[in-house]
Structure formats: C-alpha cells, structure tokens
Scaffold this active site. Structure first.
Site, PDB file in Angstrom:
ATOM      1  N   ASP A  71       0.849  -1.192   0.000  1.00 41.57           N
ATOM      2  CA  ASP A  71       0.000   0.000   0.000  1.00 41.57           C
ATOM      3  C   ASP A  71       0.889   1.247   0.000  1.00 41.57           C
ATOM      4  O   ASP A  71       2.106   1.138   0.097  1.00 41.57           O
ATOM      5  CB  ASP A  71      -0.947   0.011   1.213  1.00 41.57           C
ATOM      6  CG  ASP A  71      -0.205  -0.260   2.503  1.00 41.57           C
ATOM      7  OD1 ASP A  71       0.964   0.170   2.632  1.00 41.57           O
ATOM      8  OD2 ASP A  71      -0.788  -0.893   3.397  1.00 41.57           O
ATOM      9  N   ASP A  73       1.578   5.024   1.700  1.00 42.16           N
ATOM     10  CA  ASP A  73       1.291   5.893   2.834  1.00 42.16           C
ATOM     11  C   ASP A  73       1.781   7.299   2.528  1.00 42.16           C
ATOM     12  O   ASP A  73       2.856   7.480   1.955  1.00 42.16           O
ATOM     13  CB  ASP A  73       2.009   5.366   4.084  1.00 42.16           C
ATOM     14  CG  ASP A  73       1.657   3.911   4.352  1.00 42.16           C
ATOM     15  OD1 ASP A  73       0.501   3.643   4.670  1.00 42.16           O
ATOM     16  OD2 ASP A  73       2.542   3.042   4.179  1.00 42.16           O
ATOM     17  N   ASP A 152       9.308   3.898  12.966  1.00 38.83           N
ATOM     18  CA  ASP A 152       9.947   2.777  13.644  1.00 38.83           C
ATOM     19  C   ASP A 152      11.374   2.493  13.150  1.00 38.83           C
ATOM     20  O   ASP A 152      12.335   2.669  13.898  1.00 38.83           O
ATOM     21  CB  ASP A 152       9.054   1.521  13.614  1.00 38.83           C
ATOM     22  CG  ASP A 152       8.458   1.216  12.239  1.00 38.83           C
ATOM     23  OD1 ASP A 152       8.870   1.858  11.251  1.00 38.83           O
ATOM     24  OD2 ASP A 152       7.587   0.329  12.157  1.00 38.83           O
TER      25      ASP A 152
HETATM   26  P1  ATP Z   1       3.670  -2.666   4.821  1.00 40.66           P
HETATM   27  O1  ATP Z   1       2.547  -1.701   4.478  1.00 40.66           O
HETATM   28  O2  ATP Z   1       4.389  -3.215   3.661  1.00 40.66           O
HETATM   29  O3  ATP Z   1       3.255  -3.692   5.816  1.00 40.66           O
HETATM   30  P2  ATP Z   1       4.794  -0.328   6.022  1.00 40.66           P
HETATM   31  O4  ATP Z   1       6.213  -0.026   6.421  1.00 40.66           O
HETATM   32  O5  ATP Z   1       4.201   0.562   4.991  1.00 40.66           O
HETATM   33  O6  ATP Z   1       4.791  -1.830   5.594  1.00 40.66           O
HETATM   34  P3  ATP Z   1       2.555   0.388   7.654  1.00 40.66           P
HETATM   35  O7  ATP Z   1       1.980  -0.372   8.786  1.00 40.66           O
HETATM   36  O8  ATP Z   1       1.756   0.569   6.414  1.00 40.66           O
HETATM   37  O9  ATP Z   1       3.939  -0.314   7.335  1.00 40.66           O
HETATM   38  O10 ATP Z   1       2.993   1.787   8.228  1.00 40.66           O
HETATM   39  C1  ATP Z   1       3.452   2.848   7.399  1.00 40.66           C
HETATM   40  C2  ATP Z   1       4.630   3.550   8.041  1.00 40.66           C
HETATM   41  O11 ATP Z   1       4.217   4.135   9.290  1.00 40.66           O
HETATM   42  C3  ATP Z   1       5.799   2.645   8.408  1.00 40.66           C
HETATM   43  O12 ATP Z   1       6.658   2.469   7.321  1.00 40.66           O
HETATM   44  C4  ATP Z   1       6.452   3.434   9.522  1.00 40.66           C
HETATM   45  O13 ATP Z   1       7.207   4.504   9.008  1.00 40.66           O
HETATM   46  C5  ATP Z   1       5.254   4.023  10.255  1.00 40.66           C
HETATM   47  N1  ATP Z   1       4.789   3.137  11.343  1.00 40.66           N
HETATM   48  C6  ATP Z   1       3.811   2.214  11.268  1.00 40.66           C
HETATM   49  N2  ATP Z   1       3.618   1.616  12.432  1.00 40.66           N
HETATM   50  C7  ATP Z   1       4.477   2.195  13.313  1.00 40.66           C
HETATM   51  C8  ATP Z   1       4.756   2.022  14.693  1.00 40.66           C
HETATM   52  N3  ATP Z   1       4.099   1.123  15.412  1.00 40.66           N
HETATM   53  N4  ATP Z   1       5.706   2.825  15.253  1.00 40.66           N
HETATM   54  C9  ATP Z   1       6.357   3.744  14.514  1.00 40.66           C
HETATM   55  N5  ATP Z   1       6.152   3.926  13.208  1.00 40.66           N
HETATM   56  C10 ATP Z   1       5.227   3.183  12.601  1.00 40.66           C
HETATM   57 MG    MG Z   2       2.204   0.552   4.328  1.00 40.18          MG
END
Ligand code: ATP
Ligand code: MG
Length: 452
Positions: A71, A73, A152
């Site tokens: 996805d 963001d 994170d």
């Molecule tokens: P994917 O969507 O492929 O699972 P993602 O890295 O995009 O991985 P998301 O859960 O969509 O993960 O979150 C988007 C972004 O928000 C992350 O890349 C990170 O920068 C931030 N993020 C998400 N969850 C947390 C958290 N618990 N603590 C700190 N930052 C977070």
């Molecule tokens: Mg994501």
C-alpha cells in the site's frame, strides 16, 4: 507546557536533528510513475492547498528494493481535519493514532499527520502513556523532522516528494536499505516500550525483506517480550495476520520463536512445541510452509485455518489429558478442551467470530471425515467447510499422522464421477461391517499418534 519551559530554560535543545540528506531522482532511481496514481493525486491536492506532503513508509521502501508495495502511505503537515476537508472520499479513523483514509474504489491511501515527541504536547488528551511507557494516545503533531524520528525503522522513514523527485533521508535509511538491515530509530528499548508491536514489526520486516536486525534492534526483544500482554488482543490479531499472510510465515515463525515472541501470541502452541512430540513441530512447520505456498500461488488463506492449525497441538494434548486422566468420553472431552484452548488464546490475540466458528468446524469435521458410509460422504462434500477440513486432513497426514489413506480416499472421491463415488462408498463395506470400524475410527481419529 511547564516541562517545555523548563527544558528551554535549561538550554537543552528540543530537537537536535541534523538536516536531511537530499537525494535527487538521478541518484535513487525512483520514478513518479511507479507510485499509485491515487496516492499522487492525494499529494498533489495537499500541496496545491499549501501543505507539504510526501510518500513514506513501505511504498517507498519496497520500490527502492524493486519490490511490489502492499500500500502507499502519505505523510503531511495538514491535520487530520484539514486533510479530510480536502477530499470527498476521506474519513478520520483511529483514536490511539488518528489518521485519514482516502478511499478510491478498493484502494485506500493512508494519510498521516507529521507526529512529534510527547513532551511537545500542549494538550494531555493528545498524548497519553501507560505506567510501562506505552503510548495510549499518539496524536501530538509536529514537523517532518520530528516525524522521521517517531517512525519505527530507518528504512521506513524515507520521504519521497513526487513534485521534484527528491528523497529525504533523516535517519540514514538509504544506507541501511543498501546494507539490508533493520535498524530501530532512537533507543530501541525505549521505542519498544512505547509500542511493543514494534517488536513484531521488526521480525516481520526482517523475515519479509530478508534483512538482518542490527544487534541493538534485536537484543531487547527477548527481555521485553512480556510487554506484549499490554497490547489489546484485537490489535495483536491484526498483527498476526500481517505476520502470517505475507508469504514469509515460515521464516517469521522461526524468528518469533527465537526472540521469545511466539509465546506471547500463541502460548499454548509454544508450550506444545517445547514439551510436545516431534509431530507437533512437524505439524506447525508444515502449516506455515503450506500457507506460504498458497500465497505464492495466489490462493486464498483463511485465518480460521491458521488458527485451527496452531491450536491443534494444544487441543490434542488437552483432549488426551481429559480422556486418559479423567476418563471423559471423547466428544465431551473435545468440547471441554476446545473451550480451554480457545479461552487461553482469546486472552492473547482476538479471533473474531467469523473465524472462530469456521475454525471449530474444521476441527469438528476431522471427526466426521473418517465416517463415509451411506450418504455421509456425499453430505460432507456439500459442507461449506469441507475444502478447508480436507486440506487440514492432508496437513495432518503430511506431518506424519497415520490415517489409513483417508486423505487419498477423499482426493479420489472428489475427482470421481457420481457412479465411481457410489462404488467407492460401497467398497468401504456393508453397513453391518462398518459399525465396528466406525467406532474404532471415532476413538482414534482426533488423537495424533505421538503423545507429548
Ligand atoms: P507494509 O505496508 O508493507 O506492511 P509499512 O512499512 O508501509 O509496511 P505500515 O503499517 O503501512 O507499514 O505503516 C506505514 C509507516 O508508518 C511505516 O513504514 C512506519 O514509518 C510508520 N509506522 C507504522 N507503524 C508504526 C509504529 N508502530 N511505530 C512507529 N512507526 C510506525
Ligand atoms: Mg504501508
């Protein structure tokens, strides 16, 4: 407020961040056209309205790694209310962490307002922490610099500006991406205490991307694994799905166990793996191998099946105990064991009813699959959970359970035409002769051969 004032007076810098590394398009290889057109529309609109807006997180990370993002963001300095007003198709969701979902048909673009550290909060209802330091509310807004260090892992904190093609790197994320490491931003222990789910995220990204966690990122996890019990079970259920349905469940399971986290998610299963027979290990390993394979083949995987598989070893152990120690009849023992195993599980991770019921059906059908005489096999074939129960039966056999060729029989029965099916049932024997094996099979079916 007072805190801020004291800090200013004591001369402590509020935000001692260095400026970002700005990597121009020619040096990072990302192209605007690779991103979701809807995410680009959202950014355009925010920027036109005078806000700053960037792509960030998994979308940027995965494209830099030549992968397929799950996805996209968006991060912006517009507040959730300001963002929502700009789009007809937007709504604010979440309480702990408020974000905006902008919907385009089936695609949802998540828009997050830049976050800041909690000591910059002026309103206590935006920032709330538990006694262990866990963030119960994380809605203190800030600028892009503060946002970067609230994310994170360094590889998740790269900001792409589609209007000029620049990549902004505040946390050495690009270097870590090239080194293929997962590095927590800031002090790992403090960041895990703020949000224990970050421990699961560290494992998930490490498994999915094939990256190593740095020592400082990995070291605290085992020590802090018990903090997971403070996370709401519903959030943990969502995380379990992300851990198990991303195509790397096999490696994920190994890492979760190595770092003491699997126990926090599935305590009964972990106990069966540690104390149980080799069958349990083979069974659970085979379940995740099959899950990964199905995902690679684009086949559906239901959480009901995964839970049915993970909880099968503790369920069998509980049934055996009730039958052997308490001399309880099998069917009653099964019901009692199910209650115990399920209630222990629900105290760790939620399992919504829409999955709980099918999970129990998959289990119940394991008792019915050996009974094929008369019209029973035909009726079972029509059961909405037949296919999952059949796959589960094959899994049991794959893991080494001896079921007298039951799996092969059901495979042939499904492939056969009506006439052949009738013959297959006839070949099982006459009703008189069947009664005995039926009783025998009832007794032996739910009990795996090896006892812990
Ligand atoms: P994917 O969507 O492929 O699972 P993602 O890295 O995009 O991985 P998301 O859960 O969509 O993960 O979150 C988007 C972004 O928000 C992350 O890349 C990170 O920068 C931030 N993020 C998400 N969850 C947390 C958290 N618990 N603590 C700190 N930052 C977070
Ligand atoms: Mg994501």
């Amino acid at each position: 407020m007072l805190n801020r004032l004291l800090k200013l007076l004591s001369g402590k810098p509020q935000n001692k961040m260095s400026p970002p590394k700005i990597i121009p398009a020619s040096n990072h290889g990302l192209r605007k056209a690779q991103f979701s057109p809807n995410a680009l529309k959202v950014i355009d609109k925010l920027q036109e309205a005078g806000f700053s807006a960037f792509l960030v997180g998994g979308g940027v990370r995965d494209l830099l790694l030549k992968g397929q993002p799950k996805d996209f963001d968006v991060a912006t300095n517009a507040t959730p209310e300001e963002t929502r007003k700009l789009f007809r198709n937007a709504m604010i969701i979440g309480r702990r962490f408020r974000i905006v979902h902008v919907r385009f048909g089936r695609e949802i673009i998540e828009v997050t307002t830049f976050r800041a550290h909690h000591d910059q909060s002026v309103d206590p209802k935006d920032a709330e922490q538990s006694h262990t330091g866990m963030l119960l509310r994380d809605n203190v807004y800030g600028d892009i610099q503060s946002d970067a260090v609230r994310r994170d892992f360094s590889v998740n904190a790269l900001y792409y500006d589609p209007s000029n093609g620049n990549l902004l790197d505040y946390t050495n994320g690009l270097e870590d991406l090239n080194r293929r490491v997962i590095q927590m931003i800031g002090d790992p222990e403090a960041r895990y205490r703020e949000d224990p789910v970050r421990m699961l995220r560290a494992i998930r990204f490490s498994a999915k991307l094939g990256f190593a966690m740095t020592d400082s990122t990995a070291e605290p996890i085992k020590r802090l694994a018990s903090l997971m019990s403070h996370v709401p079970p519903a959030r943990l259920f969502e995380e379990v799905l992300k851990l198990m349905l991303n195509g790397s469940a096999t490696v994920t399971l190994e890492l979760l166990r190595e770092h003491g986290l699997f126990e926090a998610l599935f305590p009964g299963t972990e106990q069966s793996l540690q104390k149980g027979s080799e069958f349990n290990m083979r069974f659970v390993t085979q379940a995740v191998l099959n899950t990964d394979k199905r995902i690679r083949q684009d086949k559906k995987v239901t959480p009901a099946f995964i839970y049915a598989a993970f909880l099968w070893p503790p369920l069998q152990a509980a049934i055996r105990k009730l039958v052997h120690d308490s001399k309880m009849p099998l069917v009653e023992a099964m019901q009692r064991a199910e209650q115990g195993v399920i209630s222990q599980q629900l105290s760790c991770t939620a399992l919504p009813k829409r999955f709980l019921i099918p999970m129990r059906e998959i289990w119940a059908l394991q008792l019915r699959l050996p009974r094929r005489e008369g019209r029973k096999a035909f009726a079972l074939l029509e059961h909405p959970r037949f296919r999952a129960a059949y796959d589960f039966l094959l899994l049991r056999e794959q893991a080494g359970e001896q079921l007298d060729g039951l799996g092969v029989w059901w495979t042939q029965f499904q492939d056969a035409n009506e006439e052949m099916r009738e013959q297959m049932v006839k070949d099982l024997g006459s009703p008189q002769r069947q009664r005995r094996p039926r009783r025998r099979s009832t007794k032996s079916t739910p009990t795996p051969p090896a006892t812990p």
